[in-house]
Write a protein that holds these residues in place. Structure first.
Motif, PDB file in Angstrom:
ATOM      1  N   LYS A 187      -0.389  17.825  -6.824  1.00 48.32           N
ATOM      2  CA  LYS A 187      -0.938  16.763  -7.232  1.00 48.32           C
ATOM      3  C   LYS A 187      -0.071  15.804  -6.136  1.00 48.32           C
ATOM      4  N   LYS A 188       1.737  15.776  -5.837  1.00 47.05           N
ATOM      5  CA  LYS A 188       2.475  15.901  -5.733  1.00 47.05           C
ATOM      6  C   LYS A 188       1.876  15.891  -3.362  1.00 47.05           C
ATOM      7  N   GLN A 189       1.772  17.028  -3.187  1.00 47.17           N
ATOM      8  CA  GLN A 189       1.403  17.274  -2.431  1.00 47.17           C
ATOM      9  C   GLN A 189       0.490  16.986  -1.528  1.00 47.17           C
ATOM     10  N   ALA A 190      -0.511  16.866  -2.056  1.00 42.84           N
ATOM     11  CA  ALA A 190      -1.521  16.024  -1.932  1.00 42.84           C
ATOM     12  C   ALA A 190      -1.513  14.183  -1.198  1.00 42.84           C
ATOM     13  N   LEU A 191      -0.305  13.699  -2.345  1.00 45.20           N
ATOM     14  CA  LEU A 191      -0.143  12.665  -1.846  1.00 45.20           C
ATOM     15  C   LEU A 191       0.702  12.393  -1.025  1.00 45.20           C
ATOM     16  N   GLU A 192       2.340  13.458  -0.370  1.00 45.22           N
ATOM     17  CA  GLU A 192       2.378  13.314   0.914  1.00 45.22           C
ATOM     18  C   GLU A 192       2.031  12.968   1.845  1.00 45.22           C
ATOM     19  N   GLU A 193       0.860  14.187   1.785  1.00 48.66           N
ATOM     20  CA  GLU A 193      -0.160  14.091   3.069  1.00 48.66           C
ATOM     21  C   GLU A 193      -1.275  12.873   3.171  1.00 48.66           C
ATOM     22  N   LEU A 194      -1.424  11.959   1.941  1.00 48.68           N
ATOM     23  CA  LEU A 194      -2.282  10.411   2.121  1.00 48.68           C
ATOM     24  C   LEU A 194      -0.775  10.421   2.178  1.00 48.68           C
ATOM     25  N   PHE A 195       0.286   9.713   1.761  1.00 50.13           N
ATOM     26  CA  PHE A 195       1.633   8.592   2.320  1.00 50.13           C
ATOM     27  C   PHE A 195       1.783   8.774   4.403  1.00 50.13           C
ATOM     28  N   LYS A 196       1.346  10.075   4.213  1.00 43.15           N
ATOM     29  CA  LYS A 196       1.865  10.021   6.040  1.00 43.15           C
ATOM     30  C   LYS A 196       1.054  10.411   6.757  1.00 43.15           C
ATOM     31  N   THR A 197      -0.092  10.466   6.160  1.00 47.86           N
ATOM     32  CA  THR A 197      -1.452   9.340   7.347  1.00 47.86           C
ATOM     33  C   THR A 197      -1.550   8.101   7.100  1.00 47.86           C
ATOM     34  N   VAL A 205       0.771  -1.008   0.001  1.00 47.37           N
ATOM     35  CA  VAL A 205       0.184   0.132  -0.550  1.00 47.37           C
ATOM     36  C   VAL A 205       0.655   1.354   0.279  1.00 47.37           C
ATOM     37  N   LEU A 206       1.775   1.556   0.808  1.00 48.26           N
ATOM     38  CA  LEU A 206       2.257   2.109   0.556  1.00 48.26           C
ATOM     39  C   LEU A 206       3.768   2.693  -0.176  1.00 48.26           C
ATOM     40  N   SER A 207       3.567   1.454  -1.018  1.00 46.63           N
ATOM     41  CA  SER A 207       4.927   1.624  -1.558  1.00 46.63           C
ATOM     42  C   SER A 207       4.416   1.879  -3.380  1.00 46.63           C
ATOM     43  N   ALA A 208       2.247   1.888  -2.860  1.00 46.56           N
ATOM     44  CA  ALA A 208       1.740   2.477  -4.534  1.00 46.56           C
ATOM     45  C   ALA A 208       1.968   3.539  -4.174  1.00 46.56           C
ATOM     46  N   VAL A 209       1.414   4.316  -3.457  1.00 51.33           N
ATOM     47  CA  VAL A 209       1.672   5.749  -3.245  1.00 51.33           C
ATOM     48  C   VAL A 209       3.332   6.880  -3.552  1.00 51.33           C
TER      49      VAL A 209
END
Length: 448
Positions: free
Chosen positions: A419-429, A182-186
């Motif tokens: 989009k990258k910022q949103a993905l970074e926030e998703l990854f942290k969460t 899951v984390l690798s996909a993000v």
């Protein structure tokens, strides 16, 4: 739900309280050393012996790890077999977790090739019950907890003993692999987005060179564009070349310095102030971090207006000349006194976006380094030198067409960066929720 008798905390069914907090009953708490087949730091061959360096054996530094995302496949430096044999460096096999122990404690990477490392990096070869990717992510998540165990010295660091005894939660191997997937996909989505950003920036740089040389014509038609040689290079014959100061004299633009106040705070008290670091390398405004000023003075003439051009006239040599276009005039901002406002007065002859992008192009070209005045801690471009800058002046419709093309590219870059910022926030969460079992993926069908 069940009640934890120790602190009266209500635990979800199937969870138990551990020294690391509430965890599923099937998760263990283990020392890192228990799930490592081998754990060993590297070493550095003597720098003074040139025969030890420049061979074909990759040599990992912490900076290689911080710039590789997760998987490390190349290094800036290499050593020779002689260098390997003369030091405590050793050949680390692929698919090993690399952990930084000095300075930037807790940085992780997984090498995809055999490597050697310096003594600041600990190589951790996992046992069969410890997934490598999960291991890298669990250490990344727990980096602050690891930092708290550092040895206080001139430079903060941890050692092998601390890492060996460092405790982590350990789900069953299938769940480790699913968490890692899951984390690798993000992470992969972040990397692909960054690749789009990088490619678009390269396109923009190439497009700017083309547009400011030939105008908005297709590449195959450049041979049909008659050019003339000018002080700024070749431009189309029907373009004029003007100095910025001449545009002021003709009252096409107005130039003024920012608000003359050096007192600021970062507590949100007063009015927001745009400063040199708010202009990014793409020539766009980044308001993520703001400083504020409190003043009783009249700031009316210093307020930024829609379509103002912001020119950074004083700072480090690397920042001087960065130029940005101010899109919105609805919210009140003032400009730092280290910066200059260039405001279009006659919009029937000048397009602000065109002018802003040309001035920033000169920063990309390194032009301002050749004209700035260097002081002890900073560099600057005086108003006289600013006025002496030459720039191309095509007919307004051509300016507008060039501005439209560059604006579309900038919009693409901005969208991808968001989009990258949103993905970074998703990854942290996800990293937090998966590593603390607030989200479970053990029952999901995920190919691993």
């Amino acid at each position: 739900m069940i009640m934890n008798s120790t602190n009266n905390e209500i635990l979800p069914q199937g969870y138990r309280m551990t020294e690391l907090g509430p965890l599923p009953e099937e998760w263990e708490v283990v020392r890192l050393g228990e799930v490592a087949e081998k754990m060993k730091a590297g070493g550095t061959p003597r720098r003074s012996v040139k025969e030890y360096w420049g061979g074909n054996i990759p040599f990992v530094l912490i900076e290689d790890m911080t710039s590789c995302n997760l998987y490390l496949s190349k290094t800036k430096e290499t050593i020779t077999e002689e260098g390997l044999n003369s030091s405590s460096a050793w050949l680390v096999p692929p698919n090993t977790i690399l952990l930084s122990m000095y300075a930037t404690i807790g940085e992780t990477a997984i090498n995809t090739i055999p490597v050697t490392t310096n003594q600041a990096i600990l190589a951790i070869i996992p046992k069969d019950n410890f997934d490598t990717v999960f291991g890298a992510y669990i250490l990344k998540y727990n980096d602050q907890r690891l930092i708290m165990q550092n040895i206080q010295s001139t430079q903060k660091n941890v050692n092998k003993g601390i890492v060996d005894n460092f405790k982590i939660p350990l789900p069953p191997l299938p769940e480790q692999q699913k968490i890692a997937a899951v984390l690798s996909a993000v992470q992969e989505a972040k990397e692909k987005t960054q690749a789009v950003i990088d490619a678009t920036k390269v396109l923009k740089k190439s497009m700017m060179k083309h547009l400011f040389t030939y105008g908005p014509v297709p590449p195959e038609e450049t041979e049909n564009v008659p050019l003339k040689e000018t002080e700024i290079g070749k431009v189309p014959e029907d373009w004029e070349v003007e100095k910025l100061g001449d545009l002021s004299t003709k009252k096409l633009i107005k130039v003024q310095f920012g608000f003359p106040c050096g007192k600021w705070n970062d507590k949100g008290i007063g009015i927001a102030q745009v400063r040199p670091f708010n202009i990014n390398e793409n020539g766009n405004i980044d308001l993520t971090v703001l400083k504020y000023i409190e003043t009783d003075n009249d700031i009316g003439k210093y307020l930024l207006q829609k379509e103002d051009i912001i020119f950074n006239n004083t700072n480090s040599e690397e920042l001087v000349g960065k130029t940005a276009f101010w899109k919105d005039g609805k919210i009140k901002y003032v400009l730092s006194n280290h910066m200059t406002i260039i405001r279009i007065v006659d919009k029937s002859k000048l397009n602000a976006y065109f002018l802003a992008k040309y001035l920033h192009k000169r920063w990309n070209d390194g032009f301002y380094k050749t004209i700035c005045r260097r002081h002890v801690n900073q560099s600057s471009i005086s108003l006289a030198r600013l006025n002496d800058i030459s720039l191309p002046l095509p007919p307004l419709p051509v300016q507008q067409k060039i501005a439209s093309i560059l604006s579309a590219i900038d919009a693409k870059i901005e969208a991808e960066e968001n989009k990258k910022q949103a993905l970074e926030e998703l990854f942290k969460t996800l990293l937090h929720n998966l590593m603390t079992a607030k989200i479970r993926v053990n029952h999901l069908e995920i190919k691993v």
